[in-house]
Write a protein that holds these residues in place. Structure first.
Motif, short mmCIF file in Angstrom:
data_model
loop_
_atom_site.label_atom_id
_atom_site.label_comp_id
_atom_site.label_asym_id
_atom_site.label_seq_id
_atom_site.Cartn_x
_atom_site.Cartn_y
_atom_site.Cartn_z
N HIS A 70 0.84 -1.19 0.00
CA HIS A 70 0.00 0.00 0.00
C HIS A 70 0.88 1.25 0.00
O HIS A 70 2.09 1.16 -0.15
CB HIS A 70 -0.94 0.00 1.22
CG HIS A 70 -1.96 -1.08 1.18
ND1 HIS A 70 -2.86 -1.23 0.14
CD2 HIS A 70 -2.22 -2.10 2.04
CE1 HIS A 70 -3.64 -2.27 0.38
NE2 HIS A 70 -3.28 -2.82 1.51
N SER A 76 -3.26 8.29 7.70
CA SER A 76 -4.18 7.45 6.94
C SER A 76 -5.40 7.15 7.79
O SER A 76 -5.30 6.96 9.00
CB SER A 76 -3.49 6.13 6.55
OG SER A 76 -4.43 5.23 6.02
N GLY A 92 -3.88 2.41 6.25
CA GLY A 92 -2.61 2.51 5.54
C GLY A 92 -2.68 2.34 4.04
O GLY A 92 -1.65 2.31 3.38
N THR A 142 -4.26 4.52 1.82
CA THR A 142 -3.96 5.84 1.27
C THR A 142 -3.52 6.77 2.39
O THR A 142 -3.94 6.63 3.55
CB THR A 142 -5.20 6.45 0.56
OG1 THR A 142 -6.24 6.60 1.52
CG2 THR A 142 -5.67 5.56 -0.57
N TRP A 143 -2.68 7.74 2.02
CA TRP A 143 -2.07 8.63 3.01
C TRP A 143 -2.18 10.07 2.55
O TRP A 143 -2.09 10.37 1.35
CB TRP A 143 -0.59 8.28 3.20
CG TRP A 143 -0.38 6.91 3.75
CD1 TRP A 143 -0.39 5.72 3.06
CD2 TRP A 143 -0.19 6.55 5.13
NE1 TRP A 143 -0.19 4.66 3.92
CE2 TRP A 143 -0.05 5.15 5.19
CE3 TRP A 143 -0.10 7.30 6.31
CZ2 TRP A 143 0.16 4.47 6.40
CZ3 TRP A 143 0.12 6.63 7.50
CH2 TRP A 143 0.24 5.23 7.55
N THR A 144 -2.36 10.95 3.53
CA THR A 144 -2.41 12.38 3.27
C THR A 144 -1.25 13.05 3.99
O THR A 144 -1.05 12.82 5.19
CB THR A 144 -3.73 12.99 3.79
OG1 THR A 144 -4.82 12.34 3.12
CG2 THR A 144 -3.79 14.48 3.54
#
Lengths: 89, 355
Positions: free
Chosen positions: B183, B229, B233, B235-237
């Motif tokens: 991911h 996230s 985990g 997707t992350w910002t």
């Protein structure tokens, strides 16, 4: 029977040195030690069976090259020293 | 609140206890030997210490009596048929396996993952992660080889396990390590050529912490910034700190998914506190805004860096402990807003854990 001395750093692991062991090579002599004291193996060899990077062996007054140490021929009256290499700190 | 802590240092394992409002060292185990990871298993009270002898390899010790006596167990080892002929350099992290009694996870340098189902008596190498094709792109971050420093079993399902690798990205297994998915959408690596900056398998997450009560929420201190996230985990910002966003450690609030702590430093070519002044950063709104706390921390001539496992928060979210590379140890009793120096003369600190 060769005589094997272990560094004092390992006195808790090998409390009753020096040890004696048969065998025509350093590796064979150590193998006899490991058969008697299995927990010592992981302190001297890595999981590949190679001498640990920062362990050095002297045979009859001569430091053995790491790659060739285990296959080094020894005599029945040889004296081996298993020491910490100062490269390890 | 936690009244005890273990501190893993370059020169042994320290156990501290809180008495009369202050903390003191009650016991030192393995003096002179590097303790690269330590764990108090809250499920049964067992203590574990992962040792790295400079010459004689990595060892596992377990205590069933609170640290008074220790038993050496078999150490994790790469199997003979592991691709690349790896040898264990050190255990970098040790985690309890959640709802699976007796299960432990150990992450290593090189990046091997090991599982025990009998309290460390035996270890098996998780070959499925070692054999992912992306591994050929992994590389070391601060060490010769890539390594696993963060392991997080899902509190809702102990067979679902998340790991983070420097430098090898973040991975998730739904089946206790039998299969793995890479991911990391949204992570960015400025140390890569621009066209590879988003490549997942070469990301360098320095440390990932999960909110225990809201397990989909994860916080990451990355080599190139701070990320959050809310989907376990996947997707992350990226979050923006006011000044520095480099560092190693992160602590996630155990019950509030909007709160976390980081310890910023000048970025990678320096790795020291800005202006020699140590500060802890906290957000309570998911990373929109940040507070910086300095009370009780050195504000001049400080070179303290907090390593990956050097910051911990207890189950209340109120008490924190922090240990530095220069051997200073602090505790906060008010969620990181003020800090009390416990000792400034310890060995380099690898990890702290409250319990």
């Amino acid at each position: 029977m060769a005589e094997l001395h272990f560094t004092s750093w390992l006195r808790e692991i090998v409390p009753n040195g020096p040890l004696t062991a048969g065998g025509d090579t350093v590796g064979a002599a150590l193998g006899h030690v490991f058969n008697e004291l299995p927990h010592v193996r992981g302190y001297v060899l890595d999981e590949r069976g190679q001498l640990r990077k920062h362990v050095c062996i002297f045979a009859d007054g001569k430091r053995l090259p790491r790659e060739a140490a285990l296959s080094q021929s020894i005599r029945p009256d040889s004296k081996l020293y298993v020491m910490q290499a100062l490269s390890g700190g | 609140m936690s009244e005890r802590m273990i501190v893993a240092t370059r020169k042994g394992l320290l156990q501290l206890a809180r008495k009369n409002g202050g903390w003191s060292i009650e016991r030192t185990s393995f003096p002179g030997i590097a303790v690269t990871a330590a764990l108090h298993d809250a499920r049964d009270g067992t203590l574990y210490a992962m040792l790295k002898h400079g010459h004689f390899g990595s060892k596992v010790h377990r205590s069933d009596d609170g640290g008074r006596s220790w038993q050496e167990l078999a150490a994790p080892a790469f199997p003979a048929d592991a691709a690349g002929n790896p040898t264990l350099f050190q255990i970098w992290t040790l985690e309890a396996g959640g709802g699976e009694p007796g299960r432990l996870w150990a992450g290593a340098l090189p990046a091997g993952l090991f599982r025990s189902d009998d309290r460390g008596g035996h270890w098996s190498h998780v070959s499925a992660l070692w054999n992912v094709p992306e591994r050929e792109k992994w590389f070391g971050g601060g060490y010769d080889d890539a390594g696993i420093h963060s392991i997080s079993p899902d509190p809702r399902d102990p067979n679902r396990v998340f790991v983070a690798i420097s430098c090898g990205g973040v991975w998730d297994s739904p089946d206790a390590g039998e299969s793995w998915t890479l991911h990391g959408d949204g992570l960015v690596a400025a140390y890569m050529p621009p066209e590879l900056a988003g490549q997942k398998e070469t990301q360098d997450p320095h440390r990932v912490a999960r909110c225990a009560a809201s397990p989909d929420t994860m916080w990451m201190q990355h080599h190139c910034g701070i990320f959050r996230s809310t989907d376990t985990g996947v997707t992350w910002t990226q979050l923006k700190l006011p000044v520095d966003d480099f560092g190693f450690a992160v602590a996630a609030h155990p019950s509030d998914p909007l709160t976390a702590w980081f310890v910023p430093a000048i970025k990678d070519e320096m790795r020291v506190p800005r202006d020699g002044a140590l500060a802890v950063a906290r957000t309570r709104d998911g990373g929109k805004t940040w507070e910086s706390f300095r009370s009780g921390l050195p504000q001049r001539d400080a070179f303290d860096l907090i390593y990956r496992h050097g910051l911990d928060v207890d189950a209340t979210g109120t008490r924190l402990a922090m240990g530095s590379t220069t051997g200073s140890l602090w505790v906060s009793e008010n969620a990181g807003e003020a800090w009390q120096l416990v000792n400034a003369h310890l060995p380099p600190i690898y990890g702290v854990r409250l319990y």
